[in-house]
Design a protein around this motif. Structure first.
Motif, PDB file in Angstrom:
ATOM      1  N   VAL A 171      21.714  24.472  50.426  1.00 26.33           N
ATOM      2  CA  VAL A 171      20.582  25.281  49.963  1.00 26.33           C
ATOM      3  C   VAL A 171      21.084  26.469  49.156  1.00 26.33           C
ATOM      4  O   VAL A 171      20.588  26.769  48.067  1.00 26.33           O
ATOM      5  CB  VAL A 171      19.739  25.753  51.168  1.00 26.33           C
ATOM      6  N   SER A 172      22.091  27.148  49.699  1.00 24.65           N
ATOM      7  CA  SER A 172      22.660  28.310  49.030  1.00 24.65           C
ATOM      8  C   SER A 172      23.308  27.931  47.706  1.00 24.65           C
ATOM      9  O   SER A 172      23.122  28.630  46.687  1.00 24.65           O
ATOM     10  CB  SER A 172      23.699  28.970  49.948  1.00 24.65           C
ATOM     11  N   MET A 173      24.077  26.855  47.681  1.00 25.14           N
ATOM     12  CA  MET A 173      24.746  26.470  46.444  1.00 25.14           C
ATOM     13  C   MET A 173      23.753  26.037  45.368  1.00 25.14           C
ATOM     14  O   MET A 173      23.969  26.283  44.174  1.00 25.14           O
ATOM     15  CB  MET A 173      25.766  25.369  46.728  1.00 25.14           C
ATOM     16  N   THR A 174      22.671  25.417  45.770  1.00 29.10           N
ATOM     17  CA  THR A 174      21.643  25.037  44.800  1.00 29.10           C
ATOM     18  C   THR A 174      20.983  26.274  44.205  1.00 29.10           C
ATOM     19  O   THR A 174      20.716  26.339  42.988  1.00 29.10           O
ATOM     20  CB  THR A 174      20.598  24.127  45.464  1.00 29.10           C
ATOM     21  N   TYR A 175      20.725  27.262  45.033  1.00 26.87           N
ATOM     22  CA  TYR A 175      20.188  28.536  44.546  1.00 26.87           C
ATOM     23  C   TYR A 175      21.155  29.176  43.559  1.00 26.87           C
ATOM     24  O   TYR A 175      20.755  29.677  42.500  1.00 26.87           O
ATOM     25  CB  TYR A 175      19.952  29.451  45.742  1.00 26.87           C
ATOM     26  N   ALA A 176      22.439  29.145  43.894  1.00 25.69           N
ATOM     27  CA  ALA A 176      23.437  29.880  43.115  1.00 25.69           C
ATOM     28  C   ALA A 176      23.840  29.178  41.830  1.00 25.69           C
ATOM     29  O   ALA A 176      24.360  29.820  40.911  1.00 25.69           O
ATOM     30  CB  ALA A 176      24.676  30.117  43.979  1.00 25.69           C
ATOM     31  N   VAL A 177      23.649  27.875  41.727  1.00 29.72           N
ATOM     32  CA  VAL A 177      24.135  27.143  40.554  1.00 29.72           C
ATOM     33  C   VAL A 177      23.324  27.442  39.300  1.00 29.72           C
ATOM     34  O   VAL A 177      23.823  27.325  38.182  1.00 29.72           O
ATOM     35  CB  VAL A 177      24.148  25.625  40.837  1.00 29.72           C
ATOM     36  N   VAL A 178      22.072  27.842  39.459  1.00 27.22           N
ATOM     37  CA  VAL A 178      21.178  27.976  38.310  1.00 27.22           C
ATOM     38  C   VAL A 178      21.689  28.985  37.280  1.00 27.22           C
ATOM     39  O   VAL A 178      21.782  28.665  36.089  1.00 27.22           O
ATOM     40  CB  VAL A 178      19.746  28.308  38.770  1.00 27.22           C
TER      41      VAL A 178
END
Length: 556
Positions: free
Chosen positions: A146-153
């Protein structure tokens, strides 16, 4: 049998049955995790009060018996790696317990992944931080993808063509598991592949090689040492291109439906975070797309690292809050030495001190989330503050979490050392965030780097803490101490940890003096910024209003 007398524990003179359970607290279940004074005050202060009803709805779900069981099941039934199918074909899939998927489904649908980047409502990132904090108290491991998906943008935006194709799916509120061509799915999860066995945090020592192809793609060859959530749809990966270390987008499934080469050598046998799989993938002719400029890979992926460091602060604050809730709940129902534990002076001091630490972490977390939100909307002052404050907060809050978890576990005594209590899972999870996205030394050095290369971040930091100038002399003295420390550059690297610790404490103190009830702010300044009090929890100075602090960590 004829002479046997039945034992009645309620009749004087008889002997109680040995299996009768007495003096045990009821389970902490069926409560609203969002009933948290520091969190709710921060939500209003940072402009996200409109979210309070939904936050309570999520809080009641997180505190329910059903969701607590999901967390238990996801950790008890760990992910399993399947490298090949029955016919010998390489598949490299990881199977998760259904509880893992239920937790992720809620997280994504509640907008805890990439959704804030597509949300025009005010304080969308603050809303996401508060919800991530609440939902993370149900189970921490699934927060990784969840965190990595948020941060990748923000990192992917260095490649506009890729961003335009993938961002709508990364910001989706639909959890769509399974390996399929990513652009044909309803929603995506993203991961990250940075570290390698020979370098660790020194990513410039990476040896994974990237070779350009005639069609504009690249081929990667190498071995990553720690890539979590390997069933994500896409990954940002660092590799050495002819022009230097660069950042690449690697999908698990290629546009034509073929499996990209992503050979999972093994899953890590970790201390904690057991619901989440962490893997060693091997790349061999793996198809990738360049993100950002060739040779500027660290600059590109650092945008992702900055956001995941924020989530390290949020996750650690959530863990501390949950640990303190468990300890206070136990002490409020457990009797010893003639009375409830919570009424014993020394236990009250311990619980008050734990509550103070958790509240300081939560208050800082909400301030950092507000800075992220305002920075994304073009506020240069907040961008400068965020650059330094996130690194400071990541260093200190994640380092305090293991201490809080250990002390809270001790409040339950032997009961806390038993898996069924849930405290061992918190204890094992607690060190994760201090290691992930840079250990303490890496973050302390990053603070020095920010101060040297971006002096506006120092100005923004002191502008923030100076908002409380004159409110408490102990805080004022601590601020002067930091300024004196910065003026002395002799051996500053060896003093970096102490300096960053004091910066974190001053920032927390400034926020509490301005925004917390007086007993909270006074206790923090007395025990963290002044005097020579003990470093163990439960050493708050005489005169501290421990009752007011304990009450802020009571359920019901």
């Amino acid at each position: 049998m004829g002479g046997m007398t039945l034992l009645d524990p309620h009749v004087p003179g008889t002997t109680a049955a040995t299996h009768e359970v007495t003096n045990q607290p009821p389970p902490l279940v069926g409560y609203d995790v969002a009933v948290d004074p520091a969190l709710l005050a921060g939500l209003e202060r940072e402009g996200a009060g409109w979210h309070v009803d939904d936050l309570h709805r999520l809080g009641r779900l997180a505190g329910s018996a059903e969701v607590q069981q999901w967390g238990e099941d996801a950790n008890r039934h760990e992910p399993e790696l399947r490298t090949h199918d029955r016919y010998g074909h390489r598949i490299d899939e990881v199977d998760f317990h259904p509880a893992w998927h239920k937790l992720l489904d809620v997280a994504v649908s509640e907008g805890l992944a990439g959704a804030p980047w597509a949300d025009d409502r005010p304080a969308a990132h603050v809303v996401r931080a508060a919800s991530f904090y609440v939902w993370g108290q149900a189970e921490g491991g699934h927060g990784c993808p969840v965190s990595m998906t948020y941060a990748v943008v923000p990192a992917l935006r260095f490649a506009p063509e890729l961003s335009s194709a993938y961002e709508p799916l990364l910001t989706s509120r639909v959890y769509d598991p399974g390996l399929r061509p990513p652009l044909g799915k309803a929603g995506l999860l993203a991961g990250m592949g940075m570290t390698e066995k020979q370098g660790g945090s020194d990513v410039r020592a990476n040896t994974t090689a990237a070779t350009p192809n005639s069609d504009g793609t690249w081929s990667l060859r190498g071995h990553k040492w720690f890539t979590s959530a390997p069933m994500c749809d896409v990954f940002l990966v660092l590799a050495q291109a002819p022009g230097g270390l660069s950042c690449f987008l690697v999908p698990r499934i290629l546009p034509d439906g073929a499996r990209n080469t992503f050979r999972i050598q093994r899953l890590k046998d970790k201390l904690g975070n057991r619901s989440n799989a962490s893997s060693e993938p091997e790349f061999d002719g793996t198809v990738a797309w360049l993100v950002g400029e060739e040779g500027r890979g660290v600059r590109t992926i650092i945008e992702m690292v900055s956001m995941t460091r924020l989530d390290c602060v949020i996750g650690s604050a959530a863990l501390m809050r949950q640990a303190v809730l468990q300890a206070t709940h136990h002490a409020s129902h457990r009797s010893a030495f003639g009375g409830l534990l919570v009424d014993k002076p020394l236990m009250r001091n311990v619980l008050a001190d734990l509550s103070l630490e958790a509240e300081a972490a939560t208050t800082l977390m909400m301030r950092l989330a507000g800075a992220v939100d305002r920075a994304q909307r073009g506020d240069a002052q907040e961008q400068a503050f965020k650059r330094l404050a996130v690194a400071v907060g990541k260093y200190w809050v994640t380092k305090r979490a293991p201490n809080v978890a250990a002390e809270a576990l001790e409040c339950l005594g032997g009961n806390g050392y038993v898996e069924e209590s849930g405290m061992p899972r918190l204890y094992r999870e607690a060190p994760l965030n201090s290691v992930w996205e840079g250990s303490g030394n890496v973050n302390a050095l990053d603070v020095l780097r920010a101060m040297s290369r971006e002096p506006s971040s120092v100005d923004a930091f002191f502008a923030e803490v100076d908002l409380a100038r004159g409110a408490d002399p102990r805080l004022d003295d601590a601020v002067l101490g930091i300024k004196a420390g910065l003026a002395d550059l002799d051996e500053i690297e060896s003093r970096a940890r102490r300096l960053v610790e004091r910066m974190a404490l001053v920032l927390q103190g400034s926020l509490l003096v301005r925004h917390a009830p007086q007993p909270v702010a006074d206790a923090f300044c007395a025990s963290r910024l002044a005097g020579d009090w003990g470093h163990a929890f439960g050493t708050l100075p005489r005169g501290t209003d421990v009752g007011a602090l304990v009450d802020r960590s009571r359920v019901g």
